[in-house]
Each structure stands twice: as structure tokens, then as C-alpha cells.
Scaffold this active site. Structure first.
Site, mmCIF file in Angstrom:
data_model
loop_
_atom_site.group_PDB
_atom_site.id
_atom_site.type_symbol
_atom_site.label_atom_id
_atom_site.label_comp_id
_atom_site.label_asym_id
_atom_site.label_seq_id
_atom_site.Cartn_x
_atom_site.Cartn_y
_atom_site.Cartn_z
ATOM 1 N N HIS A 119 0.834 -1.142 0.005
ATOM 2 C CA HIS A 119 -0.150 0.011 0.076
ATOM 3 C C HIS A 119 0.755 1.540 0.026
ATOM 4 C CE1 HIS A 119 -2.523 3.379 1.602
ATOM 5 N NE2 HIS A 119 -1.866 3.215 2.720
ATOM 6 N N ASP A 126 8.334 21.890 -25.667
ATOM 7 C CA ASP A 126 8.196 20.569 -25.015
ATOM 8 C C ASP A 126 9.200 20.432 -24.016
ATOM 9 O OD1 ASP A 126 8.043 17.752 -24.803
ATOM 10 O OD2 ASP A 126 7.307 17.603 -26.773
ATOM 11 N N TRP A 164 7.308 -0.142 4.394
ATOM 12 C CA TRP A 164 7.932 0.580 3.152
ATOM 13 C C TRP A 164 9.295 0.886 3.541
ATOM 14 C CZ3 TRP A 164 9.107 5.796 1.455
ATOM 15 C CH2 TRP A 164 8.964 6.779 2.495
ATOM 16 N N SER A 215 13.782 5.894 -13.015
ATOM 17 C CA SER A 215 12.730 6.547 -13.636
ATOM 18 C C SER A 215 12.680 7.989 -13.204
ATOM 19 C CB SER A 215 11.413 5.967 -13.714
ATOM 20 O OG SER A 215 10.467 6.824 -13.524
ATOM 21 N N SER A 216 12.695 8.010 -11.731
ATOM 22 C CA SER A 216 12.518 9.497 -11.091
ATOM 23 C C SER A 216 13.834 10.333 -11.409
ATOM 24 C CB SER A 216 12.208 9.266 -9.660
ATOM 25 O OG SER A 216 11.257 8.567 -9.118
ATOM 26 N N HIS A 258 13.402 11.144 4.291
ATOM 27 C CA HIS A 258 13.037 12.598 4.634
ATOM 28 C C HIS A 258 12.993 13.541 3.423
ATOM 29 C CE1 HIS A 258 11.186 15.308 7.327
ATOM 30 N NE2 HIS A 258 11.693 16.230 6.460
ATOM 31 N N GLU A 308 12.412 12.599 0.546
ATOM 32 C CA GLU A 308 11.353 12.121 -0.096
ATOM 33 C C GLU A 308 9.967 12.649 0.400
ATOM 34 O OE1 GLU A 308 11.006 9.939 -2.824
ATOM 35 O OE2 GLU A 308 8.967 9.697 -2.449
ATOM 36 N N TYR A 366 9.415 15.578 1.055
ATOM 37 C CA TYR A 366 9.501 16.946 0.648
ATOM 38 C C TYR A 366 9.371 16.662 -1.153
ATOM 39 C CZ TYR A 366 9.641 18.981 5.044
ATOM 40 O OH TYR A 366 9.372 19.170 6.462
ATOM 41 N N SER A 408 0.134 27.268 -4.488
ATOM 42 C CA SER A 408 0.672 28.492 -4.834
ATOM 43 C C SER A 408 0.149 29.460 -6.220
ATOM 44 C CB SER A 408 2.132 28.824 -4.764
ATOM 45 O OG SER A 408 2.719 28.462 -3.805
ATOM 46 N N HIS A 430 15.229 12.344 12.831
ATOM 47 C CA HIS A 430 13.966 12.441 13.685
ATOM 48 C C HIS A 430 13.095 11.165 13.673
ATOM 49 C CE1 HIS A 430 11.924 15.035 10.191
ATOM 50 N NE2 HIS A 430 12.027 13.571 10.056
ATOM 51 N N HIS A 431 13.153 10.390 12.428
ATOM 52 C CA HIS A 431 12.502 9.313 12.511
ATOM 53 C C HIS A 431 13.200 8.062 13.321
ATOM 54 C CE1 HIS A 431 10.304 10.848 9.148
ATOM 55 N NE2 HIS A 431 11.475 11.279 8.713
ATOM 56 N N THR A 479 8.117 26.751 6.582
ATOM 57 C CA THR A 479 6.736 26.267 6.277
ATOM 58 C C THR A 479 5.657 27.151 6.723
ATOM 59 O OG1 THR A 479 7.745 23.917 6.842
ATOM 60 C CG2 THR A 479 5.355 23.995 6.713
ATOM 61 N N LYS A 516 5.267 29.847 4.222
ATOM 62 C CA LYS A 516 4.493 29.875 3.049
ATOM 63 C C LYS A 516 2.899 29.656 3.439
ATOM 64 C CE LYS A 516 5.666 27.370 -0.112
ATOM 65 N NZ LYS A 516 6.613 27.942 -0.929
ATOM 66 N N ARG A 560 1.380 1.108 15.567
ATOM 67 C CA ARG A 560 1.212 0.971 14.221
ATOM 68 C C ARG A 560 1.533 -0.363 13.639
ATOM 69 N NH1 ARG A 560 5.679 4.464 10.977
ATOM 70 N NH2 ARG A 560 4.793 3.607 9.148
HETATM 71 C C1 HEM Z 1 -7.507 6.223 0.913
HETATM 72 C C2 HEM Z 1 -6.825 6.521 1.733
HETATM 73 C C3 HEM Z 1 -5.659 5.953 2.541
HETATM 74 C C4 HEM Z 1 -6.067 4.895 3.622
HETATM 75 C C5 HEM Z 1 -7.567 4.351 3.897
HETATM 76 C C6 HEM Z 1 -4.807 4.314 4.403
HETATM 77 C C7 HEM Z 1 -4.643 3.784 5.177
HETATM 78 C C8 HEM Z 1 -3.393 3.088 5.653
HETATM 79 C C9 HEM Z 1 -3.356 2.216 6.779
HETATM 80 C C10 HEM Z 1 -4.440 1.562 7.407
HETATM 81 C C11 HEM Z 1 -2.039 2.028 7.020
HETATM 82 C C12 HEM Z 1 -1.291 1.308 7.839
HETATM 83 C C13 HEM Z 1 -0.949 1.807 9.188
HETATM 84 C C14 HEM Z 1 -0.110 1.029 9.944
HETATM 85 O O1 HEM Z 1 -0.555 -0.239 10.106
HETATM 86 O O2 HEM Z 1 0.801 1.227 10.342
HETATM 87 C C15 HEM Z 1 -1.277 2.808 6.067
HETATM 88 C C16 HEM Z 1 -0.034 3.044 5.813
HETATM 89 C C17 HEM Z 1 0.710 4.144 5.032
HETATM 90 N N1 HEM Z 1 0.245 4.761 4.157
HETATM 91 FE FE1 HEM Z 1 -1.861 4.806 3.952
HETATM 92 N N2 HEM Z 1 -3.823 5.235 3.522
HETATM 93 C C18 HEM Z 1 -4.557 5.978 2.519
HETATM 94 C C19 HEM Z 1 -3.726 6.750 1.768
HETATM 95 C C20 HEM Z 1 -2.251 7.017 1.685
HETATM 96 C C21 HEM Z 1 -1.679 7.779 0.699
HETATM 97 C C22 HEM Z 1 -2.425 8.753 -0.308
HETATM 98 C C23 HEM Z 1 -0.300 7.642 1.081
HETATM 99 C C24 HEM Z 1 0.811 8.338 0.587
HETATM 100 C C25 HEM Z 1 0.854 9.148 -0.448
HETATM 101 C C26 HEM Z 1 -0.156 6.838 2.110
HETATM 102 C C27 HEM Z 1 1.037 6.556 2.688
HETATM 103 C C28 HEM Z 1 1.148 5.524 3.821
HETATM 104 C C29 HEM Z 1 2.309 5.275 4.238
HETATM 105 C C30 HEM Z 1 3.852 5.806 3.840
HETATM 106 C C31 HEM Z 1 1.982 4.081 5.112
HETATM 107 C C32 HEM Z 1 3.118 3.504 6.213
HETATM 108 C C33 HEM Z 1 3.305 2.130 5.668
HETATM 109 C C34 HEM Z 1 4.235 1.357 6.622
HETATM 110 O O3 HEM Z 1 3.916 1.235 7.827
HETATM 111 O O4 HEM Z 1 5.367 1.054 5.987
HETATM 112 N N3 HEM Z 1 -1.442 6.463 2.355
HETATM 113 N N4 HEM Z 1 -2.428 3.720 5.501
HETATM 114 CU CU LIG Z 2 11.319 13.003 8.484
#
Ligand code: HEM
Ligand SMILES: [Cu+2]
Ligand SMILES: [Cu+2]
Lengths: 529, 273
Positions: A81, A110, A146, A173-174, A257, A259, A261, A272, A306-307, A332, A335, A454
Site C-alpha cells: 500500500h 516540449d 515501506w 525513472s525518477s 525525509h 522524499e 518533501y 501557490s 528524527h525518525h 513552512t 508559506k 502502528r
Molecule cells: C484512501 C486513503 C488511505 C487509507 C485508508 C490509508 C490507510 C492506511 C493504513 C491503514 C495504513 C497502515 C498503518 C499501519 O498499520 O501502520 C497505512 C500506511 C501507510 N500509508 Fe496509507 N492510507 C491512505 C492513503 C495514503 C496515501 C495517499 C499515502 C501516500 C501518499 C499513504 C501512505 C502511507 C504510508 C507511507 C504508510 C506506512 C506504511 C508502513 O507502515 O510501512 N497512504 N495507510
Molecule cells: Cu522526516
């Protein structure tokens, strides 16, 4: 390529009406608008894939007890996810917007490197084919989150190298995308567009591109070391062989971190653009906005640990990272204040892009506050690795980055399609999304403070109520996004014609070309007054 | 859904509204906020947290207030005309750069003091070594050699199996109960050494305020001290993703008055030798 304007003028296959139709067009196009569209469609698809995984997670967490998945598979779901949302949904969306809008904003025909542009899109595509298919392989997808911390991640099954390779592809790619953005902005601005006349979206992407080039190789190096530890017993991260598991965390967050940003700076850029348009008034403190982005980018390199306050850093390290992190709040804040000042004495109207930008302003700031709290090392000993953190990063990522992107889509969609969209439907989408995002993520602050860790598939019964509320919010949020797709499809198919300016108070070169923007724009550089 | 359950859910929602409106003191505040805990450190951390919360709330009221005023007063529909010459204002911008710096320094100073105290493990009267395993904890009283494993209680373990059919609400302390709890004396500075056998874990009992990673191949340290007048049972969980059963390795600590603790330790020692 002989000149910087090669793709627009040199007359290759995809020139003026001779372009292939159907699938062939999308496989061979080097047009920045086509590639931008492909990135955006890809991103929207990944948003639904990542969202489906999130809903599976929230379904399991709806009640205490395990109803749907084994814990091991649950961990794969959270890992995939997050990787899908970060690398597949948010980043490609901003790249798509960059492809579409940067040439239009700076008056270029272009992107500078159109073939590399196409290459980087397809690399990304196959990176995700690999990543997602690893869910269905023996041993499954990586399940260490992740953040991929060893030693746990080294217990992954035999599909692990596929996930690592997929990360390599995403990184390559990035980096290509970033090089393309930098070269385009530095070399292809219309005469008279000095750096400090550039629109803020372009500015934010210029700085983001440098961040990408600086940190993606570090991440690639880190995961490669995981791979050699996994296959060749190198012990980079294995204490028994003289390595250090915490070293990986430093490498990861030195990438990680910046990332965050990389995801939020383009969002700042979009907001903006939107706020001045619907305040009918130029941005307040333009130069301060540019310097604020630059200082945030610089600071993002010196706050990574800080993580990692709980890994047992020396006192001096904890103090340094607490203080440097708090410092980020200053630019921040600048802004936020400047956006507010832009609205002050303006003439505001509330079309969908503005609604999303305003929601961003409030809700991103809430994420900023919890970020400030997390920066305080002693308090972080309690917050760390709880749902408080989950709430924090979702506030900055969802009503932060994702809302800004949606606002950007609503802002530029008429320019892309040539049609006005259904305002009523867009407002429904906005209100449902904003309400449900809070139902979804606000209670997670309570859960974290009350002690819920978590990354757990099941929890103690006192956490049941808020988890249920959060899950209901998640399903409401997910379903509301169907309106977004429906609206975009409708708008692409037809609708009242949009004028070149689209909005009441258009500002910037992108609003001087007709809507829809012709396949080739600015073949002759525009004049700037 | 039973009426009692539905009521508690309604009250949870009402509780959210109450917090949002910053109305303090509710019956089950413990489900909304960080616990104050039972040690000096946990209370200091709690105070730090509350200070931050109030400062953030104050700043939020000001900035959100300004945004709301702008959104109400400067609407086009109310005939507002944009002042397009308002481009910047050096004084104002300097002010909103400098004032936050001052506030941040104000926040940083107490956190520095607290950190120094948290990191000072000298003068401890008892040392316990904690080792994380997939998925249980091992405790060792270094001074007396007493050692044992501590894992999820059988009742929880049975109920938490996929499709077990057992309602978690019927299990006492579901997921927060172990077979052999750690026992510590109250009113004693205890040094905790942390390490792990396989992957990284983190040892966390919210009531003590502290969390620290247990890393294979390295030894971390921290200290805890339960108030003299707060004997009791305190619960926590592993806080670093450590694999499939990460959610199922709880921590239970029983804090006893010193004399009772000594008696318990002597008994354990006799039993083990
Ligand atoms: C539909 C909206 C979303 C829902 C319902 C959702 C739900 C969740 C849930 C339930 C977790 C697991 C938390 C855990 O057990 O620690 C999670 C983790 C995470 N989500 Fe989302 N999320 C959503 C959108 C997003 C978006 C848009 C992003 C990033 C742009 C994102 C980034 C992350 C990240 C980085 C984690 C951490 C995963 C990890 O623990 O390694 N999420 N999310
Ligand atoms: Cu950070
Ligand atoms: Cu563990």
C-alpha cells in the site's frame, strides 16, 4: 538532438497530425502532453490500487480479532500500500503535472529530453508490474513496511529481489524525470522569463528535481546493500558479521525525509498557483515563497534521524535532530502565512480548485502541528511507531499532497480537455472527500496517544471504537473517489467549451494558449512583457 | 450491536467533538490522550506533550482564525475588490519569520533539559536485561541471575487466530496479557538493557513514558522508575515491526513494593536453582 527544441521542430514521427493513432500513439509518443496524460492516468490507477489495499487493511482493522488475513499477509498489504501510494500515486501525479504544465508555464515547445521522458514513464510502469505481481509470488511481497528495515526485510521470501529491482527501476525513472525537468527549466524558458519570474509551480519542481537527484541514488545504494546481504552474505547490516542494522535506517531516512518533501513541494507549488487565481490577486511575497522552498529543501537533508529517536542515538544527536527539525517549521510557516496574506484583501470565490486548496491549507497545517510535536525527542519516545504517527503522515500526505494534486487537476482539467466540468459534482466530491478524510484520520491521533502501536493487524479491545470510526471514514473516502473518476471521464468526453483563460483571473502563459491546449504549443517562443 | 456498545460509540463521537472544541476533562479521557503515567519521566513527557499541544492549539486558533476571516470578509460574492498592489511587506514577513523562531526556542529549551535527564542512567539500583525474540520477550535480572521468557497469554493467543470464532471482548486483557509478567520494585531507579536475538523490536510501556529499540548485536539502555505509591500492573506492546506476530508480543509489568519484590525475587531464585 541538434537543438534544445528538437522535438517540436525537427519533425520526427509524432509531428503534426502524422502521429499514429490508438495504442501506437501512446507507445511511441514523445509529446509532453501525451506523456503527462499517461503519468496522470497511471497515477490515478495506482491511487485506486493503493486505495484498495488500504481498504483491505481497514476492513481487517474494523473490529478486534483477525477476520480476513493472516498477520504475515497483512504486513505485505501495508508495505505494498505505502510503496504504491508514494511511488505509484503521488510522485507520478506530480511528474504528470510537471510534464503537462512546466513547458506551458515557461513557454517551451516540449520537455528538453522527450525520448528519455517516454523511457522513464515505461520504466515506472514495469516497476509496478513487478512490485504488484510480487504479492502473488511464492513468499509474497516484502512485509517489513515501506521502510524495509533489516534484519526483518532479509527474512522476505524469494520474491524479494523483484521488489528491490522494482525500486531500482522507480529510482532510475525518477532520476530521468528529474534531469528532464532541470534541463527544461534551465534551457528552455521563453526569452525574458528570468528565474525569479517563473511561476511557483515550476519553481517548486525545479527544487524537487534536485532533491530527487540527490537522494534516489542513496536509496538505490541502500537497497542494493540489502540485496548483497541477502544473497552474498556481505553483512552490511548484520551485527554478527561486523555490520550495523541501524546503518540502514540512516541511509533510508537520508533518502526518506527528502522524499516526503519530494511529495509535498510540488503540492506547495500547485497551491501557490490556485490561491492567487481565486483571490484575484498576485501571490503575496513571491520571493519569500521561493526562498522558503529552497530552505525547506536544504533543511530536509539534515533532519533525517528524527525518525530514529528510539534507536539509542547519543544525546548530542538527539538534540541536533530535534532542533534542526523544528527549524523546518519556520519556512513552512512563512508559506502558510503568505498564502493567507494572498487571500487577505482579495476577491475570493470558491470553485473546486480553490476548495481543495483551502482544505489543504487547514488540514496540511494540522499535519504540520503534529509534525512539530513529533520533532520533540522526549515526547517522541511516546509517539514513535504509534497511530499518532500514522495520523500525522496521512494528514500531510492525503489532505496535503493528494488534495493539492486534486486541486491541480480541477484547476487545469479544462485546459487539458477543452471542456468545463460539472461543478456540482466536483463540489460533492470535495465535501465528501474532506469530511471523510477527517473521519478516517483524525481518530488515529487518539488511538496513537492512547497507546495503539502502528503496523498491527489486531488490537486490544479498548481501541475498538475509534478503529471502527476510522474504517467507516476509509470506506466513505474510498467510495467518494469514484465521483472523481466519473467527473474526469465526463469532462474528457465532452462539456461546455472552455475559454483560453478558463478562470476569471488567469495569470501565466498556460492561459494564453487555447483550450484544449493544441498538440504543439509555443513552437515559436512567446513574448514576455 | 448492543445498546451499551452503541452508547459507548455515540459517546466516543461526542468525545471527539468535545476535544475538537477544546473542552477538557471527560470520563474516558484515557482513550483520547497520552497517559500521565506512573513515573517522574512519564509525567514530564506528558507535560511536554501538553505544552506542545496547547501551543499548537493557540497558533492554530490564530492562523485558522485569520484564514477564516479572509474567507468571510473578502468574498467576491460580497463585493470584495482585490487589492492587486499588495505584493509584499518586509516588516510583516520578517515578523512571521522571527516570532516562530522565538516560539520554537521556547519549546526547545525544556525538551533539552528533559532529554538530558532521560539519558542519564547513572545511579540505578537494579539492572534488567530485556531481549526481544520473534515473538516473545526474555527478561534477566542481571544482579541475581533470575531469567525467564514472557509470551502472549494462551487465552489471547487462542482468540486471535484467524477465524477462531472467539469474541475478543470475552477475553480478559485481550492481546495485553502474558504468561510470565516482568516484576519490578516501586520507588527504584531501574536500568533496562535492551537487545534482540533476531530482528529489531522495541520495548514500550506507555505508563512509564519510555520506548527504546532492542537491536540484535547491540545493547541499548534506558531507565524507568515506578512511583513508590503506584504499585500495580502496567501493560505495553512491542513497538517496532518485527514480523508476522509483531502485534502479538505484549509486555506486562507488575510493580510491587520493594519488600514484596525482594521476596518474589528470592522465591524465583530458589525455584530456578
Ligand atoms: C484512501 C486513503 C488511505 C487509507 C485508508 C490509508 C490507510 C492506511 C493504513 C491503514 C495504513 C497502515 C498503518 C499501519 O498499520 O501502520 C497505512 C500506511 C501507510 N500509508 Fe496509507 N492510507 C491512505 C492513503 C495514503 C496515501 C495517499 C499515502 C501516500 C501518499 C499513504 C501512505 C502511507 C504510508 C507511507 C504508510 C506506512 C506504511 C508502513 O507502515 O510501512 N497512504 N495507510
Ligand atoms: Cu522526516
Ligand atoms: Cu517485536
Amino acid at each position: 538532438m541538434s537543438t534544445a527544441y528538437g522535438s517540436g521542430t525537427a519533425g520526427h514521427v509524432a509531428h503534426h497530425g502524422e502521429r499514429p493513432r490508438g495504442l501506437g500513439r501512446w507507445l511511441t509518443t514523445t509529446n509532453h502532453k501525451d506523456i503527462g496524460t499517461m503519468y496522470l492516468v497511471f497515477s490515478l490507477t495506482m491511487f485506486f490500487v493503493g486505495g484498495t489495499l488500504a481498504l483491505l487493511i481497514r476492513a481487517e482493522l474494523f473490529q478486534p480479532g483477525l477476520q480476513l488475513f493472516n498477520p504475515g499477509f497483512f504486513n505485505q498489504l501495508t508495505t505494498v500500500h505505502a510503496l504504491v501510494m508514494v511511488f505509484g500515486a503521488v510522485m507520478p501525479a506530480t511528474v504528470g503535472l510537471a510534464n503537462w504544465m512546466i513547458p506551458l508555464q515557461i513557454g517551451a515547445a516540449d520537455m528538453a529530453l522527450p525520448r528519455m521522458n517516454l523511457f522513464s514513464f515505461w520504466l515506472l510502469f514495469f516497476a509496478f508490474v513487478l512490485l504488484i505481481s510480487s504479492l502473488f509470488m511464492p513468499g509474497g511481497a516484502p512485509a517489513a513496511g515501506w521502510t524495509l528495515y533489516p534484519p526483518l526485510v532479509l527474512q522476505s521470501g524469494s520474491a524479494f529481489p523483484m521488489a528491490v529491482f522494482s525500486i531500482h527501476l522507480m529510482g532510475a525513472s525518477s532520476i530521468m524525470g528529474a534531469i528532464n525537468v532541470i534541463v527544461t527549466i534551465i534551457n528552455m524558458r521563453a526569452p525574458g522569463m528570468t528565474l525569479l519570474k517563473m511561476p511557483l509551480f515550476t519553481w517548486s519542481w525545479l527544487i524537487t528535481a534536485y532533491l530527487l537527484i540527490a537522494v534516489m541514488p542513496v536509496f538505490a545504494g541502500g537497497v542494493t546493500m540489502l540485496l548483497t546481504d541477502y544473497f552474498f552474505k556481505t553483512s552490511f547490516f548484520n551485527a554478527a558479521g561486523g555490520g550495523d542494522p541501524v546503518l540502514f535506517q540512516h541511509v533510508f531516512w537520508f533518502f526518506g525525509h527528502p522524499e516526503v518533501y519530494i511529495m509535498i513541494l510540488p503540492a506547495f507549488g500547485i497551491v501557490s498557483e490556485i490561491i492567487p487565481t481565486f483571490s484575484r490577486k498576485p501571490i503575496f511575497g513571491y520571493e519569500a515563497m521561493v526562498y522558503a522552498i529552497a530552505s525547506i529543501a536544504f533543511l530536509s537533508f539534515i533532519v533525517w534521524a528524527h525518525h530514529m529517536f528510539t534507536v539509542g542515538m547519543p544525546l548530542a544527536g538527539q538534540l541536533f535532530f530535534t532542533l534542526s527539525t523544528m527549524l523546518i517549521a519556520v519556512p513552512t510557516g512563512v508559506k502558510i502565512f503568505n498564502w493567507t496574506a494572498t487571500m487577505w484583501r482579495g476577491s475570493l470565490s470558491f470553485e473546486p480548485p480553490m476548495l481543495f486548496a483551502l482544505s489543504f491549507l487547514f488540514l496540511f497545517t494540522i499535519g504540520g502541528f503534529s509534525g512539530l510535536m513529533l520533532a520533540i525527542a522526549p515526547a517522541d519516545f511516546q509517539y514513535h511507531d504509534t497511530y499518532f504517527v500514522v495520523a500525522h503522515f496521512h494528514y500531510v500526505l492525503v489532505p496535503g499532497a493528494v488534495f493539492a494534486i486534486m486541486g491541480g487537476v480541477y484547476y487545469w482539467l479544462p485546459k487539458w480537455t477543452g471542456h468545463r466540468y460539472d461543478m456540482e459534482l466536483a463540489k460533492w466530491h470535495f465535501w465528501l472527500t474532506t469530511i471523510f478524510v477527517n473521519v478516517l484520520f483524525f481518530p488515529q491521533h487518539f488511538l496513537g496517544l492512547a497507546g495503539m502501536p502502528r503496523r498491527i493487524p489486531d488490537y486490544a479491545t479498548q481501541f475498538a471504537d475509534w478503529n471502527m470510526v476510522s474504517s467507516i471514514g476509509a470506506f466513505g473516502f474510498g467510495l467518494s473517489q469514484l465521483l472523481f473518476v466519473w467527473l474526469i471521464v465526463k469532462c474528457a468526453r465532452g462539456g461546455a467549451p472552455a475559454t483560453a483563460g478558463v478562470w476569471d483571473w488567469p495569470h501565466g502563459l498556460e492561459w494564453t494558449v487555447p483550450s484544449p491546449a493544441p498538440y504543439h504549443t509555443f513552437e515559436k517562443a512567446p513574448e514576455l512583457k | 450491536m448492543s445498546i451499551a456498545k452503541r452508547n459507548s460509540r455515540l459517546s466516543a463521537i461526542a468525545g471527539a467533538l468535545a476535544t475538537l472544541a477544546a473542552v477538557p476533562a471527560r470520563a474516558d479521557w484515557s482513550l483520547l490522550n497520552m497517559p500521565r503515567g506512573v513515573s517522574e519521566l512519564s509525567r514530564e513527557i506528558y507535560d511536554m506533550h501538553m505544552i506542545m499541544l496547547w501551543i499548537c492549539l493557540a497558533i492554530a486558533i490564530l492562523t485558522f482564525g485569520a484564514m477564516a476571516v479572509a474567507m468571510i470578509r473578502f468574498r467576491k460574492s460580497r463585493g470584495a475588490v482585490a487589492d492587486t498592489r499588495m505584493l509584499h511587506n518586509a516588516r510583516l514577513e520578517a515578523a512571521w519569520t522571527i516570532v516562530p523562531v522565538v516560539i520554537l526556542i521556547g519549546m526547545a529549551i525544556p525538551s533539552v533539559e528533559k532529554l538530558i535527564k532521560i539519558e542519564d542512567t547513572t545511579g540505578s539500583q537494579l539492572t534488567i536485561k530485556v531481549t526481544g525474540y520473534q515473538w516473545q520477550w526474555h527478561y534477566e535480572y542481571l544482579d541475581s541471575g533470575v531469567a525467564f521468557f514472557s509470551r502472549l497469554a494462551r487465552s489471547s493467543d487462542r482468540a486471535r487466530q484467524l477465524g477462531s470464532g472467539i469474541d475478543p471482548n470475552t477475553v480478559d486483557n485481550y492481546l495485553l496479557d502474558v504468561d510470565h509478567p516482568l516484576v519490578v520494585p516501586t520507588g527504584t531507579k531501574i536500568r533496562v538493557l535492551l537487545t534482540a536475538n533476531d530482528v529489531i523490536h522495541a520495548w514500550w510501556v506507555p505508563a512509564f513514558g519510555m520506548k527504546r529499540d532492542a537491536i540484535p548485536g547491540f545493547i541499548n539502555e534506558m531507565w524507568i522508575a515506578v512511583d513508590k505509591d503506584k504499585p500495580g500492573t502496567y501493560r505495553g506492546q512491542c513497538a517496532e515491526l518485527c514480523g508476522a506476530d509483531h502485534g502479538f508480543m505484549p509486555i506486562v509489568v507488575i510493580a510491587k513494593p520493594k519488600a514484596e519484590f525482594q521476596a518474589w525475587l528470592a522465591q524465583q531464585k530458589a525455584a530456578q536453582s
